[in-house]
Design a protein around this motif. Structure first.
Motif: not given
Length: 2026
Positions: A1456-1469, A1471-1485
């Motif tokens: 599985h791939t888990f997106n790692l988030y950092r930074g404030k969440a956007g208030d716009d709708d 999901q749209a903003m969340d892509d900018d907050r992704i700082v990497g991915r953890f792979k595992g299960s």
């Protein structure tokens, strides 16, 4: 209206002492009396019950009265029952009696009941009761109706001890009416349980299914330890008693915020343009943006295929009101603007409301705006798509466009709109307006006053109406607050219009700029009905209210947008009287105005009473509590003001409506009245006893609640306000809409319940849904009876009448449908039926919205310092009173929690989420004469304080304040357990959350937990001494709500708001027992909202305990703080916190990917920390992230105590930290896994039969055999297998892979679109072919054998696309079939037949209908044998019209791939903003399971204890891979250049390597075919993210990115679906279908069997192979390049691989050979697709043998052809010229021809002069060379677009030959006579002779057999020329005999021919009659010819006559002289 009334007076001779209650039932509708408390012998009820009845009272009907002993805790005990037959009442109409009751053994008891019954037969006023109970109000009824299903409201019955919104096994929570206590069912004895009782008895009861729907069963002992549901939605929004109404959970206005939209329009072609030989251009206009296509010369059917994109950033409704306008302009160039041919208009909203938000390949019909009498001016074929953020457009697969050529069936119109639209006039009549605000500042006024010397009203209003892109204005009325216009604005538009809304705006005319005063939108869908009993749009005359900014005028109004109609208006602006009517025009009548210009005319005045009778209304409000006042506003004194219209507005109410002046009986001047209003707070009353309004509360200094909020000290004294106002009495409109709203609210609540039950996977959602539908049908029929009575009322507009009729029809049919659907709700159909019910809900909401306003909305403003701070707006219908309960507004006479918000734009974003103030507000609005009840809904226990200066006789004055003398003291316990999925408020991507709980004027906070999104506070907050005012029993039923706000603590500055939720506490009065089932309360989930978005969930429980005389000692004890570390914090007590079990969680650590820099430093040594419920585990440290980002220890585990209930599991947090020097850690990013349920391990069932997987497969598919459906197929994959032992499954595959006909098996499973192909045996397919060959009628046989050499990869690709389309069609058909089957089942249910019998019958009877059904579906796959063109036998691949990932579950089968988030969440709708907050991915299960685990798993062979549950997964060491990317083509790219095109090329990035294919860009193409493969070497895991981008090449400047797609190769590489290299359907060693994988199928199969520990494969003789215990069959021979046959096992192995998913236990579908379609996205335009790319990726590990060379998929080169057209003769050409001399009709004929797209190479024959019969002889040859793509059936043209173009552009257009016939003129332009266009792929065969050639060859093109020049090569015949006459009818204008001969370029070189009649191979000269010689001789010759033939004698006669005349003249001339001579004798 008939009614029955029962006056229940007393019940006497009771035994004992206690609380009594009575229930009165008639016709299944029962009422409860109030509870008579502590009565001994006699209970005095003295209550009135009333039943309105629709049918006459029948003498045999019964009235039943039951008396109970009432108990709060236990179920009520029946004392006795009284039943009576109403015969006497029916006769006499009135009856009083006293009679005894009988007990449940039917024996009489002492107790008696005294009642009075009154029956009022037909209409007439209700009789007045002697005790004055009723006012004499005609035509209205009192009475409260409790439907049986009110019980289904998810309200709670606290008496029986059910905690809010929690119910056993999803049965329905119970409901209590009006706080009158709870009734439990009696014993299930002889007495029929009436519907309203609920079973919650203490003894279990066995009820049948149907009963369960109606009863809320709840057996005390069987509650699970933690049944849980999302309580916040239900708990708060359900009311138990009737004193409180629901608060609104969502806070922020959603409408006004701008969003991104992209509108893409493809103009494909135009046809049948009206006009001769035009040069058309298409103009596409949206709003003010215009774009043009290129110009096509001299054609009526231009082909463009041009793509335009418009980008917008506006609020949704502004977008949807924009008009899309397509117009065709003729001969436009730089100098002249061209002439308009026709236009087509539609608003964007219409497109957006289509499925998929698009019209695809539809024909827009053009009409002429300047002349509406003309009719259709032509058609444009286009695609229009509107994409908002997050919408994805699914483009249907484009292969060839045969179906769309039929214009009539594919018009660009929404469903249900007729193809022939008529012209109509829309009349918008504007009468007058009132209540306008001041529009000029005082400075300006003073200046004007100085100059003019008078102070005039400074508003110069006019009205502007906008509709369908046109504007109309009325005249300006100078300086008037009450302008009277009496004008109408007339629009002429096609009907039904494709523009939904009409915008009416009052504007203020000003020299500088006009500003809007107010705006109103009228939705045409709401004022018309398109049904067969429908009506045209009509409205009014009615007042519309306009709202906007506050009324004080400022020069720069910050809320001006509100006046333009953007956002929610915050104040009343004006009201406007208007009406709308529509008249359909008869365009044939001569006196009609033909232009569509907007006209304005004056109209006659309208009478005062037309809009209804003026009535005096009374509005009362009481402020019970004002808390949570934002401290930002400072501590000045605060007051609240309530206004309705301009009434009550003290600051800026200015103009009083004149109508009130007329109403005033006294002659006060306006001045005095205004003064009165100004001083109104001093409660004066004028002489007449009219009360004057008190519209604002007294000023008060606020008290401090906590650091964020104030509250006002409204303790025992509650201020009140009241306002008198005059409005037209149009209450009926609001009543009807209230009734529908209430039904809708109930439905919505029920549906939420059902979804909740389904979400939490509780039992029996279908029962709840049945209950909901039952409730709906009862509600609907109730509506019909109630609404029926106002069918003929005065003051009603046409719309009122029509709307009422249509609402009643709709509601009636909805009720019927709901009943019917209710019978069809089964466990497996719940989801579908739920969808249907949601459609009902939308429809109800739509119907309930009343388009004609009456009373304006009520505004509540909080004021301080005379400034308006915050407001709430309450629709007047919600608080409107009616005597009939259902018609009353939902908040009328109830206490409502109202949250005030900031006005306008301030209310967007963070400011809008903070509560400005929370009011507990009681409102009542009704007619002044009905106001006696206005206090009845207030909590009891108050006394009224009247105004001080009371004159005599003013008792009727309402109170200015209420004083409560009853006060209860409570303790509130808030058990705050945990929250999850909170909003990330800090830059680290986490939050430091704490919760603040508000109740009444108290607030407390939990502790702050740092750095988590899932805090477990486990804290009990105790609020002591909470004082609530009012009666104890009412408080118990309906406590105030609790507000919980969650904040993020910041080290500096104020805490930041995260979200808010509401809850209701469970209440225990001091005399109740603290114990089950209600106590201790249980934890529930409450949804946390932030604005309109969800921001997490809170798990908590709240209890409110009454403190009795004994003080706190009597309360249940609290345990002290248990945890020494936490200090004095109380934990949640044991009975409430969940029960825990031991779990083990195993974590697979694989690696980290794409980590971004942190504070500019690279991440070097990351580590992953996993934490769940306070326990956790850390991964190994990655020593060097750059070198190898994978972990070296793969599996670790930890143990943790988790709740047994899975729904309560806390989230699991994944955090990545970077370990820096000196032991510092820096957080990189985090991820919270909110639901662990996906990762719970359950042991596989050993005994499951292997058949399971096969059976599953079989039921999922419907098999298409030979094109006919079989409803079910036998559970084996081939119909001719010998029977075998159960374990073996046999799959047959033909022996020769070449000869086969596809039998497409269509999978009907929603999960996948994969197509399984099962083949038939050889003999069958041969027969099939012969049949087909015989079918060809006459004509040449189609070549059947496709030559192997001709086939290439593209043949395979196009064949596969055909299959894809056919599959989709077949799926449609199968779906229709399934629906039909369901209908049969439903019919069967009704008639109790078994569905199977019915199907047998059905299949006989229905076969005819089925046929028609299928024929309707276009090009259905059903009759494949006839319809399909014989398909060449081409091997196919699978074309996915989406990403491969979506087909195979993102390849997360074990990794599985888990997106790692950092930074404030956007208030716009979200999901749209969340892509900018992704700082990497953890792979595992993860894998979690309860301990201990069963033994047998660990005992299995080869079990590696280190790997735990993650057995046999590959190692994660770096691995080198060759990645081969094939890019086929891109479609619908977003244009990047100004010319609306792009020059795309491919860029591929993987890790550090990048391939730019810049030199091979494709010029000016939005659908480029790339056909390339790229090889890249990569090392996993360092380089695993492949990016394929499409860039736009620019000559100067940098190249722009059009879009890109990213593919995670690593997950594909390791997936068990084996996505490294797709498995093809057949195995061959050479040719276009060569095997690509370095491993042969047999090697692959052996490896899979070994890995899966499966026995096999064993190859047997005769083409058999055994794998596990299944047999597969297949061919065993293969041909090599030289055609030699060899034995091989590969085919067999491949058969198994293609059916691998049938292998039990390890089987899964292997990725087939495929092409995937991926959307291209651009980071600058998030969420909006920029085009799609078709591609696939192969990966080969480098440690394996190297793969062969890449397949050649380079685009096919077009083949060069030459088309030779010989024009032999023409005939019957219409004659155009008149002869100079003779008037004879003739024509100088010549023929012109060209291939479409090559107009500039057009060729003309010579002229056949002076044809008198329309016959022309030419013998003339045209030669057209062209390049042709066989597969796509398109001609390829390369040419420069203009002189300035850098390079040539390639166009692909259909091969169409145009032949035209012209009349040559020497001095003027040639005249066009007619034309024919032949599609060279399918055109009608020419007629043998001129006689047989007719117009039908064109008219019935669809039916006639067609031929293709590419197959026939040579064709000769006669074809008709056609043109359109004035009436747009086709007419025959000539016939041409032509010969078409197609040769390839090579053949053309071998035997060349000359143009015209030239060498080589010249044609002989035509034999023309001698009238047609050279033109300058021709006239003389023609004269000779004419003279000789026809007019010979006539001419001789004329000559003789002339001679005679001359002689006579000479005679007369010379006679006198001669005579003189004679006379004189000279």
């Amino acid at each position: 209206m008939m009614s029955l009334m029962v006056h229940l007076k007393t019940v006497a001779h009771l035994r004992g002492k206690g609380d009594r209650v009575a229930k009165v039932a008639f016709r299944g509708l029962s009422f409860y009396s109030r509870v008579a408390e502590n009565c001994e012998d006699v209970a005095h009820f003295n209550e009135m019950f009333r039943w309105p009845i629709a049918s006459r009272l029948d003498g045999n009907e019964m009235l039943e009265i039951q008396v109970y002993n009432y108990s709060k805790v236990f179920s009520n005990r029946l004392v006795g029952t009284f039943c009576m037959v109403l015969q006497k009442v029916a006769e006499e109409g009135h009856l009083e009696l006293t009679d005894t009751l009988i007990d449940d053994n039917n024996t009489s008891i002492k107790t008696t009941v005294t009642i009075e019954i009154r029956y009022q037969p037909m209409d007439g006023t209700v009789g007045v009761w002697s005790d004055g109970e009723f006012l004499d109000v005609p035509d209205d009824r009192d009475g409260m109706f409790a439907f049986e299903t009110d019980s289904l409201l998810s309200g709670q019955s606290h008496g029986s001890g059910i905690s809010p919104a929690r119910s056993l096994q999803g049965s329905i929570p119970t409901f209590r009416k009006a706080g009158k206590g709870v009734f439990s069912a009696m014993k299930l004895g002889k007495i029929k349980i009436s519907k309203d009782d609920h079973k919650k008895g203490d003894e279990p009861a066995i009820l049948d299914m149907e009963d369960l729907d109606r009863k809320a069963i709840r057996l005390a002992g069987t509650m699970e330890p933690d049944t849980i549901s999302l309580a916040s939605v239900t708990a708060v929004t359900t009311n138990v008693s009737n004193k409180r109404s629901k608060p609104d959970i969502k806070m922020e206005p959603s409408s006004g915020r701008p969003v991104d939209y992209q509108i893409s329009i493809t103009v494909i072609e135009a046809r049948q343009l009206l006009g001769l030989n035009m040069d058309p251009v298409v103009c596409v206009e949206i709003g003010d943006d215009k774009k043009y296509t290129s110009m096509k010369e001299s054609t009526n059917c231009p082909y463009y295929n041009e793509y335009f994109v418009f980008d917008f950033h506006v609020p949704p409704h502004v977008m949807f009101d924009k008009i899309i306008k397509l117009s065709v302009i003729h001969s436009k160039n730089l100098l002249r603007s061209g002439t308009l041919v026709g236009t087509f208009k539609m608003d964007v909203g219409t497109v957006y409301s289509q499925t998929e938000h698009q019209f695809y390949h539809k024909w827009a019909m053009l009409s002429d705006p300047d002349d509406i009498t003309v009719g259709c001016k032509g058609y444009i074929k286009c695609d229009i798509a509107v994409v908002g953020k997050g919408d994805n457009i699914k483009t249907p697969h484009k292969a060839n466009e045969t179906d769309e050529d039929e214009i009539e069936g594919n018009l660009l119109l929404p469903e249900g709109i007729p193809a022939e639209r008529q012209w109509a006039r829309f009349y918008v009549k504007i009468y007058r307006a009132e209540g306008l605000p001041k529009m000029n500042t005082t400075i300006m006024a003073n200046v004007k006053k100085a100059f003019i010397g008078e102070n005039r009203d400074l508003v110069d209003p006019y009205v502007q109406v906008q509709f369908a892109g046109q504007k109309g204005k009325t005249s300006v009325q100078k300086s008037s607050y009450e302008p009277i216009w009496n004008e109408q604005v007339i629009f002429t538009e096609l009907f039904p219009p494709l523009c939904k809304r009409l915008k009416v705006q009052i504007r203020d005319s000003d020299k500088v700029n006009d500003v809007a005063i107010g705006t109103h939108f009228i939705d045409l869908r709401k004022i018309s009905n398109e049904g067969d009993k429908g009506f045209l749009p009509t409205l009014g005359p009615a007042w519309v209210n306009m709202y906007g900014s506050t009324r004080q005028y400022t020069l720069m109004d910050e809320h001006q947008d509100l006046n333009e109609g953007l956002g929610e208006g915050v104040s009343f602006r004006a009201r406007l009287l208007l009406s709308i009517a529509v008249e359909i025009l008869d365009t044939t009548s001569p006196e009609i105005l033909s232009s569509t210009e907007v006209q304005v005319e004056t109209i006659s005045n309208i009478s005062e009473s037309a809009t209804g009778k003026m009535e005096e209304f009374f509005l009362f409000g009481s402020f019970l509590e004002a808390t949570m006042i934002d401290r930002k506003i400072g501590d000045k004194a605060i007051s609240f003001e309530i206004t309705i219209g301009n009434y009550g507005n003290q600051i800026d109410g200015v103009s009083k409506p004149s109508s009130t002046k007329k109403k005033k009986k006294d002659s006060e001047s306006e001045q005095e009245e205004n003064e009165l209003i100004q001083n109104s707070s001093e409660d004066e009353a004028d002489e007449d006893g009219d009360l004057v309004s008190v519209s604002s509360t007294p000023l008060m200094k606020p008290f401090i609640t906590d650091r964020n909020y104030f509250h006002l000290p409204y303790f025992e004294k509650k201020p009140c306000v009241y306002i008198k106002s005059w409005w037209q009495d149009q209450r009926r409109r609001l009543y009807n809409s209230n009734m529908m709203d209430k039904i809708a609210d109930k439905l919505e609540e029920g549906l939420n319940d059902v979804q909740e039950i389904m979400k939490t996977e509780k039992a029996f959602p279908e029962r709840r849904l049945r209950g909901v539908l039952e409730e709906l049908s009862v509600g609907c029929s109730r509506f019909v009876t109630l609404a029926n009575k106002d069918v003929n009322q005065a003051g009603r507009t046409k719309l009122d009448r029509e709307r009422l009729k249509s609402c009643m029809r709709e509601m009636d049919s909805m009720g019927q449908q709901a009943k019917q659907i209710r019978t069809q709700v089964k466990k497996n159909t719940v989801r579908d039926k739920l969808k249907l019910a949601q459609h009902f809900l939308q429809k109800l909401r739509f119907l309930a919205d009343e388009p004609q306003h009456s009373i304006p909305d009520v505004f509540i403003w909080m004021m301080t310092n005379n400034k308006r701070i915050a407001y709430a707006r309450i629709p007047s219908k919600d608080i409107l009173y009616s005597i009939v309960d259902e018609e009353t507004g939902k908040d009328c006479g109830k206490v409502k929690a109202v949250f005030l918000k900031l006005p306008g734009k301030k209310g967007f974003g963070p400011a809008g989420w903070t509560v400005q103030a929370k009011l507990e507000l009681y409102l009542w609005l009704g007619l002044n004469k009905q106001k006696k009840d206005f206090l009845s809904g207030l909590p009891n226990g108050f006394e009224e304080i009247k105004a001080t200066k009371m004159g005599p006789g003013l008792h009727t004055l309402p109170p200015v304040s209420l004083v409560y003398n009853m006060k209860q003291v409570f303790q509130l316990r808030a058990h705050m357990y945990q929250a999850r999925s909170l909003f990330a408020a800090d830059s680290s991507g986490l939050s430091d959350p704490f919760a603040r709980v508000f109740f009444s004027t108290h607030s407390q906070v939990t502790e702050v937990l740092s750095e988590t999104l899932c805090p477990t506070w486990d804290q009990l907050l105790v609020f002591d001494d909470v004082e609530l005012f009012g009666e104890a029993s009412e408080l118990r039923d309906d406590p105030p709500i609790i507000v919980v706000e969650i904040y993020d603590q910041d080290t500096v500055g104020k805490a930041e708001f995260i979200g808010r939720t509401f809850a209701k506490p469970t209440i225990k009065m001091c005399d109740e027992h603290y114990g089950p089932p209600r106590f201790p309360p249980q934890l529930e989930y409450y949804q946390i909202y932030r604005g309109n978005c969800t921001a997490g969930e809170l798990l908590a429980a709240f209890e409110l305990l009454q403190v009795g005389q004994g003080g706190k000692a009597d309360l249940p004890p609290l345990e002290g703080p248990t945890d020494s570390e936490r200090g004095p914090i109380l934990p949640v007590p044991l009975g409430i916190r969940p029960v825990l079990s031991r779990y083990r969680i195993e974590v697979l650590f694989w690696g980290l990917r794409d980590l971004k820099r942190i504070n500019l430093a690279q991440v070097d040594r990351p580590r992953v920390d996993i934490e769940c419920a306070g326990r956790g585990v850390q991964s190994a440290l990655i020593q060097n992230y750059k070198k190898n980002p994978n972990f070296n220890t793969l599996v670790k585990w930890f143990e943790v105590d988790l709740p047994e209930n899975e729904l309560l599991h806390p989230p699991l947090n994944i955090r990545v930290v970077d370990c820096r020097a000196f032991g510092r850690f820096i957080l990189v990013g985090s991820h919270a896994v909110t639901s662990l349920r996906h990762f719970i391990y359950s042991a596989p069932d050993k005994n499951s039969n292997n058949w399971a997987s096969a059976a599953k497969l079989m039921n999922g598919y419907m098999v298409l055999t030979n094109g006919s459906f079989q409803p079910r197929c036998s559970p084996s994959l081939s119909s001719h297998t010998p029977s075998r032992p159960a374990g073996d499954i046999i799959v047959n595959v033909d022996t020769d892979p070449l000869i086969r006909k596809m039998d497409t098996v269509v999978k009907l499973d929603a999960m996948s679109d994969a197509v399984v192909k099962v083949d038939m045996t050889e003999e069958e397919s041969d027969k099939e072919k012969k049949k087909k060959k015989k079918k060809k009628k006459g004509g040449v046989e189609e070549e059947d054998e496709t030559d192997e050499r001709v086939l290439d990869w593209w043949s395979k690709y196009f064949a596969s696309i055909e299959t894809l389309k056919e599959t989709l069609r077949a799926q449609e058909a199968a779906q229709a079939e399934a629906e039909e089957r369901e209908d049969l089942e439903i019919a069967a249910e009704v008639t109790d037949i078994k569905p199977d019998d019915l199907l047998l019958k059905g299949s006989k009877t229905k076969s005819k209908d089925k046929k028609t059904l299928k024929d309707k579906k276009k090009g259905q796959a059903a009759d494949c044998s006839e319809k399909r063109r014989v398909k060449a036998k081409v091997d196919e691949l699978v074309v996915y019209n989406k990403e491969l990932e979506s087909e195979f579950g993102i390849f997360e089968d074990w990794l599985h791939t888990f997106n790692l988030y950092r930074g404030k969440a956007g208030d716009d709708d979200e999901q749209a903003m969340d892509d900018d907050r992704i700082v990497g991915r953890f792979k595992g299960s993860l894998c979690m399971y309860k301990l201990p685990l069963s033994e047998e798993i660990t005992r299995e062979a080869g079990f590696d204890p280190n790997m735990g549950m993650f057995q046999n997964i590959p190692h994660n060491d770096p691995i080198n891979v060759l990645v081969r990317v094939y890019v086929v083509r891109a479609t619908d790219l977003h244009p990047a250049d100004i010319n609306g095109k792009a020059d795309p090329y491919i860029v591929i990035k993987l890790g550090k390597s990048e391939i730019k294919d810049k030199e091979n860009y494709i010029s000016k193409q939005l659908n480029p075919v790339f056909g390339k493969s790229f090889d890249i070497e990569a090392t996993f895991p360092m380089e695993s993210m492949l990016t394929v981008s499409v860039y736009d090449w620019d000559l100067v400047g940098t190249d722009d990115l059009i879009g890109e797609t990213k593919i995670d190769l690593e997950n594909r590489f390791y997936s068990k679906y084996r996505a490294t290299c797709g498995i093809s359907s057949t195995y061959s060693l050479h040719g276009y279908n060569i095997w690509r994988d370095p491993m042969k199928p047999s090697q692959l199969l052996a490896k899979l069997c070994k890995d899966g520990k499966i026995d096999g494969p064993h190859y047997g003789p005769g083409g058999k192979v055994k794998v596990g215990n299944q047999f597969f069959h297949g061919p065993t021979e293969i041909e090599d390049e030289n055609g030699l046959k060899k034995q091989t096992e590969e085919h067999l192995a491949l058969t198994v691989l293609n059916h691998w998913e049938e292998i039990p236990r390890v089987g899964c579908k292997l990725v087939p050979e495929h092409v995937e379609t991926r959307p291209l996205l651009n980071p600058d335009k998030p969420g909006i697709e920029q085009g799609r790319i078709e591609m696939w990726v192969d990966m080969f590990p480098m440690d394996m043998p190297a793969p062969g060379p890449a397949i050649d998929i380079s685009p096919r080169k077009p083949k060069r052809y030459e088309l030779r057209v010989i024009i032999w003769n023409t005939d019957e050409v219409i004659l155009e010229d008149d002869d100079y001399f003779t008037g004879e009709k003739s024509s100088d004929i010549f023929v012109r021809g060209w291939l479409k797209g090559q107009q500039e190479d057009k060729q003309d024959t010579d002229v056949h002069y002076h044809s008198l019969t329309g016959e022309g002889n030419f013998n003339w040859r045209f030669v057209f060379p062209f390049d042709y793509l066989m597969a796509e059936e398109k001609i390829v043209i390369s040419k420069k677009e203009s002189m300035f173009s850098w390079d040539e552009t390639e166009y692909k257009i259909p091969p169409r030959l145009t032949l035209q016939v012209w009349d040559a003129d020497h001095f003027s332009a040639d005249d066009f006579l007619g034309a024919i266009e032949l599609d060279l792929n399918r055109f009608p065969r020419g007629a043998k002779t001129a006689k047989q050639c007719s117009l039908d060859m064109i008219r019935n093109e669809q039916e006639l057999p067609t031929i293709s020049i590419f197959k026939q090569k040579r064709v000769k015949g006669w074809w008709p020329f056609v043109a359109r006459d004035e009436n747009d009818e086709m007419e025959l204008t000539g016939k041409v005999e032509a010969e078409l001969h197609l040769v390839t370029a090579e053949e053309a070189e071998k035997n060349p021919v000359g143009l015209g009649r030239n060498e080589p191979d010249p044609l002989e000269k035509p034999n023309r009659p001698d009238t047609t010689f050279l033109w300058f001789l021709s006239p003389l010759k023609a004269i000779r010819y004419l003279v000789c033939n026809r007019y010979k004698w006539l001419i001789i006669k004329i000559v003789l006559a002339l001679l005679l005349l001359i002689m006579l003249g000479l005679f007369l001339y010379s006679m006198p002289g001669y005579l003189v001579k004679k006379l004189l004798g000279a």
